[in-house]
Design a protein around this motif. Structure first.
Motif, PDB file in Angstrom:
ATOM      1  N   ARG A  37       0.857  -1.188   0.000  1.00 26.85           N
ATOM      2  CA  ARG A  37       0.000   0.000   0.000  1.00 26.85           C
ATOM      3  C   ARG A  37       0.892   1.237   0.000  1.00 26.85           C
ATOM      4  NH1 ARG A  37      -3.196  -3.456  -0.748  1.00 26.85           N
ATOM      5  NH2 ARG A  37      -5.048  -4.023   0.462  1.00 26.85           N
ATOM      6  N   ALA A  38       0.314   2.361  -0.423  1.00 20.99           N
ATOM      7  CA  ALA A  38       1.069   3.621  -0.460  1.00 20.99           C
ATOM      8  C   ALA A  38       1.067   4.297   0.911  1.00 20.99           C
ATOM      9  CB  ALA A  38       0.420   4.554  -1.481  1.00 20.99           C
ATOM     10  N   TYR A  39       2.201   4.868   1.303  1.00 19.79           N
ATOM     11  CA  TYR A  39       2.288   5.638   2.551  1.00 19.79           C
ATOM     12  C   TYR A  39       3.170   6.866   2.347  1.00 19.79           C
ATOM     13  CZ  TYR A  39      -0.082   1.743   4.531  1.00 19.79           C
ATOM     14  OH  TYR A  39      -1.049   0.794   4.752  1.00 19.79           O
TER      15      TYR A  39
ATOM     16  N   LEU B 156       3.370   7.527   9.122  1.00 17.53           N
ATOM     17  CA  LEU B 156       2.264   7.616  10.081  1.00 17.53           C
ATOM     18  C   LEU B 156       1.113   6.791   9.513  1.00 17.53           C
ATOM     19  CD1 LEU B 156       0.712   8.979  12.482  1.00 17.53           C
ATOM     20  CD2 LEU B 156       0.184  10.848  10.893  1.00 17.53           C
TER      21      LEU B 156
ATOM     22  N   ASN C 209      -6.680  -0.054  10.099  1.00 18.00           N
ATOM     23  CA  ASN C 209      -8.050  -0.341   9.712  1.00 18.00           C
ATOM     24  C   ASN C 209      -8.259  -1.815  10.051  1.00 18.00           C
ATOM     25  OD1 ASN C 209     -10.356  -1.017   8.337  1.00 18.00           O
ATOM     26  ND2 ASN C 209      -9.739  -0.109   6.394  1.00 18.00           N
TER      27      ASN C 209
ATOM     28  N   LEU D 152      -3.502  -4.823   5.032  1.00 17.36           N
ATOM     29  CA  LEU D 152      -2.106  -4.601   5.408  1.00 17.36           C
ATOM     30  C   LEU D 152      -1.936  -3.973   6.798  1.00 17.36           C
ATOM     31  CD1 LEU D 152       0.868  -4.775   4.586  1.00 17.36           C
ATOM     32  CD2 LEU D 152       0.668  -2.447   3.693  1.00 17.36           C
ATOM     33  N   THR D 153      -2.755  -2.968   7.116  1.00 18.48           N
ATOM     34  CA  THR D 153      -2.463  -2.196   8.333  1.00 18.48           C
ATOM     35  C   THR D 153      -2.500  -3.015   9.633  1.00 18.48           C
ATOM     36  OG1 THR D 153      -4.715  -1.306   8.271  1.00 18.48           O
ATOM     37  CG2 THR D 153      -2.932   0.126   7.460  1.00 18.48           C
TER      38      THR D 153
ATOM     39  N   THR E 176      -4.236  10.926   8.873  1.00 17.36           N
ATOM     40  CA  THR E 176      -2.825  10.685   8.540  1.00 17.36           C
ATOM     41  C   THR E 176      -2.347  11.553   7.375  1.00 17.36           C
ATOM     42  OG1 THR E 176      -3.573   8.814   7.227  1.00 17.36           O
ATOM     43  CG2 THR E 176      -2.770   8.319   9.435  1.00 17.36           C
TER      44      THR E 176
HETATM   45  C1  LIG Z   1      -0.825   8.344  -2.187  1.00 16.34           C
HETATM   46  C2  LIG Z   1      -1.317   7.660  -0.917  1.00 16.34           C
HETATM   47  C3  LIG Z   1      -0.658   7.910   0.284  1.00 16.34           C
HETATM   48  C4  LIG Z   1      -1.114   7.295   1.460  1.00 16.34           C
HETATM   49  N1  LIG Z   1      -0.497   7.575   2.640  1.00 16.34           N
HETATM   50  C5  LIG Z   1      -0.974   7.024   3.786  1.00 16.34           C
HETATM   51  C6  LIG Z   1      -0.356   7.334   5.031  1.00 16.34           C
HETATM   52  O1  LIG Z   1       0.629   8.081   5.095  1.00 16.34           O
HETATM   53  N2  LIG Z   1      -0.882   6.757   6.148  1.00 16.34           N
HETATM   54  C7  LIG Z   1      -1.975   5.910   6.102  1.00 16.34           C
HETATM   55  O2  LIG Z   1      -2.396   5.424   7.154  1.00 16.34           O
HETATM   56  N3  LIG Z   1      -2.566   5.618   4.929  1.00 16.34           N
HETATM   57  C8  LIG Z   1      -2.083   6.132   3.779  1.00 16.34           C
HETATM   58  N4  LIG Z   1      -2.665   5.798   2.592  1.00 16.34           N
HETATM   59  C9  LIG Z   1      -3.702   4.726   2.595  1.00 16.34           C
HETATM   60  C10 LIG Z   1      -2.991   3.358   2.476  1.00 16.34           C
HETATM   61  O3  LIG Z   1      -2.381   3.223   1.207  1.00 16.34           O
HETATM   62  C11 LIG Z   1      -3.940   2.171   2.658  1.00 16.34           C
HETATM   63  O4  LIG Z   1      -5.026   2.311   1.792  1.00 16.34           O
HETATM   64  C12 LIG Z   1      -4.448   2.065   4.095  1.00 16.34           C
HETATM   65  O5  LIG Z   1      -3.369   1.941   5.009  1.00 16.34           O
HETATM   66  C13 LIG Z   1      -5.387   0.861   4.276  1.00 16.34           C
HETATM   67  O6  LIG Z   1      -4.690  -0.328   3.940  1.00 16.34           O
HETATM   68  P1  LIG Z   1      -5.267  -1.727   4.405  1.00 16.34           P
HETATM   69  O7  LIG Z   1      -4.640  -2.764   3.522  1.00 16.34           O
HETATM   70  O8  LIG Z   1      -5.113  -1.935   5.861  1.00 16.34           O
HETATM   71  O9  LIG Z   1      -6.801  -1.592   4.098  1.00 16.34           O
HETATM   72  P2  LIG Z   1      -7.601  -2.034   2.788  1.00 16.34           P
HETATM   73  O10 LIG Z   1      -7.883  -3.475   2.851  1.00 16.34           O
HETATM   74  O11 LIG Z   1      -6.850  -1.559   1.580  1.00 16.34           O
HETATM   75  O12 LIG Z   1      -8.925  -1.108   3.034  1.00 16.34           O
HETATM   76  C14 LIG Z   1      -8.938   0.275   2.636  1.00 16.34           C
HETATM   77  C15 LIG Z   1     -10.047   1.111   3.337  1.00 16.34           C
HETATM   78  O13 LIG Z   1      -9.531   1.698   4.552  1.00 16.34           O
HETATM   79  C16 LIG Z   1      -9.955   3.072   4.694  1.00 16.34           C
HETATM   80  N5  LIG Z   1      -8.737   3.911   4.743  1.00 16.34           N
HETATM   81  C17 LIG Z   1      -7.643   3.781   3.947  1.00 16.34           C
HETATM   82  N6  LIG Z   1      -6.672   4.666   4.298  1.00 16.34           N
HETATM   83  C18 LIG Z   1      -7.138   5.351   5.347  1.00 16.34           C
HETATM   84  C19 LIG Z   1      -6.581   6.387   6.145  1.00 16.34           C
HETATM   85  N7  LIG Z   1      -5.330   6.856   5.948  1.00 16.34           N
HETATM   86  N8  LIG Z   1      -7.355   6.901   7.135  1.00 16.34           N
HETATM   87  C20 LIG Z   1      -8.598   6.426   7.363  1.00 16.34           C
HETATM   88  N9  LIG Z   1      -9.162   5.425   6.653  1.00 16.34           N
HETATM   89  C21 LIG Z   1      -8.465   4.896   5.658  1.00 16.34           C
HETATM   90  C22 LIG Z   1     -10.832   3.356   3.468  1.00 16.34           C
HETATM   91  O14 LIG Z   1     -12.180   3.141   3.852  1.00 16.34           O
HETATM   92  C23 LIG Z   1     -10.437   2.305   2.464  1.00 16.34           C
HETATM   93  O15 LIG Z   1     -11.460   1.957   1.575  1.00 16.34           O
HETATM   94  C24 LIG Z   1      -2.234   6.408   1.418  1.00 16.34           C
HETATM   95  C25 LIG Z   1      -2.863   6.155   0.192  1.00 16.34           C
HETATM   96  C26 LIG Z   1      -2.424   6.777  -0.960  1.00 16.34           C
HETATM   97  C27 LIG Z   1      -3.150   6.497  -2.248  1.00 16.34           C
END
Ligand SMILES: Cc1cc2nc3c(=O)[nH]c(=O)nc-3n(C[C@H](O)[C@H](O)[C@H](O)COP(=O)(O)OP(=O)(O)OC[C@H]3O[C@@H](n4cnc5c(N)ncnc54)[C@H](O)[C@@H]3O)c2cc1C
Ligand SMILES: NC(=O)c1ccc[n+]([C@@H]2O[C@H](COP(=O)([O-])OP(=O)(O)OC[C@H]3O[C@@H](n4cnc5c(N)ncnc54)[C@H](OP(=O)(O)O)[C@@H]3O)[C@@H](O)[C@H]2O)c1
Length: 253
Positions: free
Chosen positions: A54-56, A72, A76, A81-82, A123
């Motif tokens: 995932r992107a951060y 940061l 979720n 991933l988180t 974040t």
């Molecule tokens: C360019 C870019 C930069 C990013 N930078 C960050 C970062 O610095 N820190 C970070 O925590 N995430 C960031 N994200 C989001 C990150 O890429 C993931 O989507 C997120 O961590 C969720 O991953 P996951 O696999 O746990 O959830 P997934 O299984 O992919 O589920 C995603 C769901 O989680 C929720 N969600 C996703 N990101 C966030 C968030 N940041 N805050 C609240 N709800 C959210 C949304 O409802 C989304 O549909 C960024 C995304 C992009 C596109």
């Protein structure tokens, strides 16, 4: 560790738990060429060995003296991933992308911009801290307003760094926290409404005009969508490399 194309292996050097959901990871050992304000990928293999990435956004500015990268993250519970990122301990391995991307960088801010607005939810504050901390690109604008909208006061992360930055900018940097779901000493509500009723301008002591202002938004895509309307009503336009403009944004999902 296995090799995955486009990724390099690195190590968790430090972690900070801000709340039960919100944490920062400091990662060492990755070589990454990036500009302040950009993002890369973090990844871990799942139980079948498939890499989940995932992107951060990178929270720190590029440093010539070491290879630390700070991120940061909000966990979720239903995410792929988180929850696994949240389990990482110091010394654990992690994969980091080999490239960085993103437009929330200092070089996109026009030299003529007098007021730089940095509007973040959750974040989404990460890239703005990186940008403000970059000693090479410290924005020269007369006024910089860092707006951080969060649900709860405990989500107002990096207070120590923000205090240092406010002191460093000697009056040019205003920090405006917004807390939406509990009483606090800060503004209450959401960014679009607080723009429409001008409370953000009052709090910062700065207004927005197409001639003077450049606005960066980052975080919740619904916030970005509903903030574009009041910005455009003030005459601000989305930035395009060919024609310029006042607004750039990065949606997190
Ligand atoms: C360019 C870019 C930069 C990013 N930078 C960050 C970062 O610095 N820190 C970070 O925590 N995430 C960031 N994200 C989001 C990150 O890429 C993931 O989507 C997120 O961590 C969720 O991953 P996951 O696999 O746990 O959830 P997934 O299984 O992919 O589920 C995603 C769901 O989680 C929720 N969600 C996703 N990101 C966030 C968030 N940041 N805050 C609240 N709800 C959210 C949304 O409802 C989304 O549909 C960024 C995304 C992009 C596109
Ligand atoms: N599964 C999902 O769909 C989902 C969605 C979002 C968050 N989450 C989870 O919730 C936790 C915390 O997320 P977070 O607090 O960092 O992020 P967030 O939900 O984006 O909240 C941050 C700030 O953005 C505001 N906001 C939300 N929607 C907005 C909109 N449409 N326009 C303007 N402002 C808006 C919130 O105000 P309000 O308090 O008024 O909403 C809050 O002040 C995490 O665990 C995250 O994964 C899950």
């Amino acid at each position: 560790m296995l090799n995955y194309p486009g990724f390099q292996s690195a190590t968790v050097a430090q972690r900070t738990d801000w709340t039960s959901e919100l944490f920062s990871l400091r990662i060492s050992g990755a070589k990454l060429d990036f500009k302040a304000g950009q993002f890369t990928k973090l990844a871990l293999p799942d139980t079948s060995g498939q890499l989940i990435s995932r992107a951060y956004s990178i929270v720190n500015a590029p440093m010539s003296t070491n290879d630390m990268l700070e991120f940061l993250v909000v966990a979720n519970t239903d995410g792929q991933l988180t929850p696994n990122l949240q389990q990482l301990a110091i010394g654990d391995s992690i994969y980091v992308g080999e490239r960085a991307n993103g437009d929330l960088t200092g070089d996109i801010v026009p030299k003529c911009a007098n007021d730089l607005w940095l509007l973040a939810t959750g974040t989404g504050i990460g890239p703005f801290l990186s940008l403000l901390d970059d000693i090479h690109l410290r924005p020269r604008c007369e006024n910089i307003v860092l707006v951080h909208a969060v649900r709860y006061q405990a989500d107002l992360v990096y207070q120590y760094l923000i205090k240092q930055l406010v002191a460093f900018y000697e009056g040019r940097l205003q920090y405006v926290p917004i807390v939406s779901r509990e009483e606090s000493p800060y503004l209450q509500g959401r960014i679009p409404e607080l723009l429409e009723n001008e409370q953000l301008f009052e709090q910062a002591g700065v207004t927005m005009t197409p001639e003077q202002s450049f606005v960066m938004l980052c975080g919740n895509p619904e916030m970005i969508k509903s903030t574009l309307a009041p910005l455009q009503a003030l005459g601000l336009e989305k930035y395009r490399a060919a024609s310029g403009g006042n607004i750039v944004y990065e949606r997190y999902w």
